[in-house]
Each structure stands twice: as structure tokens, then as C-alpha cells.
Motif scaffolding. Structure first.
Motif, short mmCIF file in Angstrom:
data_model
loop_
_atom_site.label_atom_id
_atom_site.label_comp_id
_atom_site.label_asym_id
_atom_site.label_seq_id
_atom_site.Cartn_x
_atom_site.Cartn_y
_atom_site.Cartn_z
N ILE A 93 8.45 -7.68 -9.16
CA ILE A 93 9.21 -6.12 -8.63
C ILE A 93 10.59 -6.59 -8.51
O ILE A 93 11.00 -6.80 -7.71
CB ILE A 93 8.09 -5.71 -7.85
CG1 ILE A 93 6.87 -6.51 -7.37
CG2 ILE A 93 8.31 -4.54 -7.35
CD1 ILE A 93 5.84 -5.36 -8.72
N CYS A 94 10.85 -5.00 -8.86
CA CYS A 94 12.66 -4.88 -8.51
C CYS A 94 12.18 -3.79 -7.74
O CYS A 94 11.74 -2.90 -7.99
CB CYS A 94 13.26 -3.37 -10.52
SG CYS A 94 14.48 -3.24 -9.68
N THR A 95 12.78 -3.20 -5.90
CA THR A 95 12.78 -2.71 -5.39
C THR A 95 13.74 -2.49 -5.26
O THR A 95 14.98 -3.08 -5.07
CB THR A 95 12.37 -3.33 -4.02
OG1 THR A 95 13.04 -4.75 -4.15
CG2 THR A 95 10.88 -4.42 -4.29
N SER A 96 13.68 -1.79 -4.12
CA SER A 96 15.33 -1.04 -3.72
C SER A 96 15.08 -0.18 -1.90
O SER A 96 14.15 0.45 -2.26
CB SER A 96 15.46 0.11 -4.79
OG SER A 96 14.99 1.95 -4.66
N LYS A 103 19.50 -3.28 -4.74
CA LYS A 103 18.10 -3.07 -5.74
C LYS A 103 17.80 -5.26 -5.52
O LYS A 103 18.85 -6.17 -5.77
CB LYS A 103 18.54 -3.13 -7.11
CG LYS A 103 18.82 -1.58 -6.92
CD LYS A 103 18.14 -1.64 -9.27
CE LYS A 103 17.57 0.01 -8.94
NZ LYS A 103 17.09 0.98 -8.40
N HIS A 105 14.27 -8.07 -6.39
CA HIS A 105 13.55 -8.30 -7.16
C HIS A 105 12.71 -9.51 -6.34
O HIS A 105 13.52 -10.77 -5.63
CB HIS A 105 13.80 -9.27 -8.24
CG HIS A 105 14.63 -8.64 -9.36
ND1 HIS A 105 14.56 -7.43 -10.06
CD2 HIS A 105 16.34 -9.21 -9.96
CE1 HIS A 105 15.01 -6.91 -10.69
NE2 HIS A 105 15.67 -7.96 -10.72
N THR A 106 11.12 -9.25 -5.95
CA THR A 106 10.71 -9.91 -5.50
C THR A 106 9.50 -10.19 -5.81
O THR A 106 8.88 -9.38 -7.11
CB THR A 106 10.13 -8.60 -3.97
OG1 THR A 106 11.40 -8.42 -3.60
CG2 THR A 106 9.01 -9.78 -3.62
N TRP A 114 1.47 -5.12 -4.87
CA TRP A 114 2.29 -4.17 -4.49
C TRP A 114 2.25 -3.01 -4.56
O TRP A 114 2.23 -2.73 -6.07
CB TRP A 114 4.00 -5.40 -5.71
CG TRP A 114 5.30 -4.41 -4.74
CD1 TRP A 114 5.41 -3.09 -4.88
CD2 TRP A 114 5.99 -4.90 -4.01
NE1 TRP A 114 6.47 -2.58 -4.94
CE2 TRP A 114 7.14 -4.26 -4.04
CE3 TRP A 114 6.03 -5.78 -3.30
CZ2 TRP A 114 8.40 -4.22 -2.88
CZ3 TRP A 114 7.02 -5.97 -2.14
CH2 TRP A 114 8.45 -5.12 -2.10
N GLU A 116 3.06 1.66 -3.59
CA GLU A 116 3.88 2.06 -3.22
C GLU A 116 3.43 3.70 -3.48
O GLU A 116 1.94 3.67 -4.68
CB GLU A 116 5.09 1.82 -4.44
CG GLU A 116 5.95 1.07 -4.51
CD GLU A 116 7.06 1.00 -5.10
OE1 GLU A 116 7.32 1.80 -5.64
OE2 GLU A 116 7.69 -0.27 -5.22
N SER A 126 5.10 -1.14 -0.14
CA SER A 126 5.29 -2.02 0.42
C SER A 126 6.93 -2.71 0.01
O SER A 126 7.67 -2.94 0.56
CB SER A 126 5.00 -2.88 -0.99
OG SER A 126 3.13 -3.17 -1.32
N ARG A 127 7.61 -1.53 -0.45
CA ARG A 127 8.84 -1.38 0.10
C ARG A 127 9.29 -1.63 1.53
O ARG A 127 10.78 -2.38 1.67
CB ARG A 127 10.05 -0.46 -0.42
CG ARG A 127 9.45 0.04 -2.17
CD ARG A 127 9.75 1.58 -2.89
NE ARG A 127 9.53 2.36 -1.91
CZ ARG A 127 10.18 3.49 -2.07
NH1 ARG A 127 11.04 4.28 -2.16
NH2 ARG A 127 9.62 4.05 -0.38
N ARG A 161 6.84 4.25 -13.34
CA ARG A 161 7.33 2.79 -12.32
C ARG A 161 6.51 1.15 -12.93
O ARG A 161 6.69 0.35 -12.78
CB ARG A 161 6.91 2.97 -10.94
CG ARG A 161 8.19 3.28 -10.25
CD ARG A 161 9.65 2.79 -9.38
NE ARG A 161 8.59 1.57 -8.20
CZ ARG A 161 9.51 0.25 -8.41
NH1 ARG A 161 10.32 0.44 -9.67
NH2 ARG A 161 9.08 -0.54 -7.39
#
Length: 172
Positions: A93-96, A103, A105-106, A114, A116, A126-127, A161
Motif C-alpha cells: 500500500i502506498c500511504t501518505s 509517501k 509503502h506498507t 487496509w 480507508e 488505516s493511514r 485507489r
């Protein structure tokens, strides 16, 4: 007289227990009606929308990326959250951060998802609290019931997303 009144009372109590057990099983294993509150799923689900959350998908491990789920909050077991599944176990997952400056990655760990909200600027998900254990998922939202003009199945994520990999496609 007393015997007849006692018999009717016990009969009523018996029926009440039977119907209560049937209702409990229906809500626990089939589904439930949920009144949503908060802005995190806008525009898909807005404050005071009523949705039907079915439980069978959860029990059969049929929750997929893109599904909207009702889950227990990771912070407050008395509160439910309504979010979209963005990633399953093993997904990257690309998070920010909310500021979109950093940014990262998880990888979603085994037994987790995950989640959102569709309204990324106004969602605690989840972020903020990380991957959510699959066991906290209560059901998959399959139908919007209220308001009447919004009745029907729910649309895909407005944030776009969700990226399905080749292994996610069942028939191509």
C-alpha cells in the motif's frame, strides 16, 4: 385463575425468548441495518444514510478490495467504523500523510486489511491506525436503503485507489 395467568405469562416469555433468539441469529449471521454517521465515506455514503451490511461474506472469507465494510474500531470496541477495503494481506500500500508530503509503502500483514474512507481529507482510517485485523470486520455493505433517491448498490471508490492485480482477476 392464577394457574391460567401463570401459564399465559410463561407462554409469552417462551415466545419472546424464541423470537429473540431468531432475531439475534439473523442479525449475527445474515446481516444488519446500519445508520452511518460522519463524513469519512462521502460522497458514497453521507451522514444519516441507512445501509444493509451482510455478514455471510465475512464468515466465508469473501471480503475483497473495493468492498465497503463495517468493522469494530481498533481504538474503541463500542464503536463501529465504515470504510472501504483498499488492501488485503500481502498487498503493498502506498500511504501518505494528510499533508501528502511523505509517501511510504506498507505491506498488509497476514490476517489484516487496509481500510480507508472515500473522503481522504476527512477520514481517520488505516493511514492513522495501521492495518486492521480481519476479525474486526462485522460485515460487507451491499445496499444503500435510505434516502430513497440513493437506493441501490454502492459505487466504486471515487478516489480510484484500488488497483486490482492479475491475481485479483478471476476471469480474463
Amino acid at each position: 385463575m392464577l394457574r391460567r395467568m401463570l401459564g399465559k405469562t410463561l407462554g409469552f416469555v417462551g415466545y419472546t425468548i424464541q423470537y429473540g433468539c431468531i432475531a439475534h441469529c439473523a442479525f449475527e449471521y445474515i446481516g444488519e441495518f446500519v445508520v452511518c454517521s460522519g463524513p469519512s465515506m462521502e460522497p458514497t455514503i453521507v451522514n444519516h444514510d441507512v445501509v444493509f451490511s451482510e455478514r455471510m461474506s465475512r464468515h466465508l472469507c469473501r471480503i475483497e478490495k473495493g468492498d465497503i465494510v463495517i468493522a469494530k474500531s481498533p481504538f474503541d470496541p463500542n464503536m463501529n467504523i465504515c470504510k472501504r477495503v483498499i488492501g488485503m494481506e500481502g498487498d503493498k500500500i502506498c500511504t501518505s500523510a494528510p499533508s501528502d508530503l511523505f509517501k511510504t509503502h506498507t505491506y498488509v500483514p497476514k490476517g489484516h486489511v487496509w481500510l480507508e474512507g472515500d473522503n481522504l481529507k476527512n477520514s481517520s482510517d488505516s493511514r492513522s491506525y495501521g492495518p486492521v485485523p480481519y476479525a474486526l470486520i462485522r460485515g460487507r455493505v451491499c445496499l444503500k436503503l435510505w434516502p430513497p433517491h440513493g437506493f441501490g448498490t454502492l459505487s466504486e471508490s471515487p478516489t480510484k485507489r484500488i488497483i486490482k492485480s492479475q491475481s485479483d482477476s478471476h476471469s480474463d
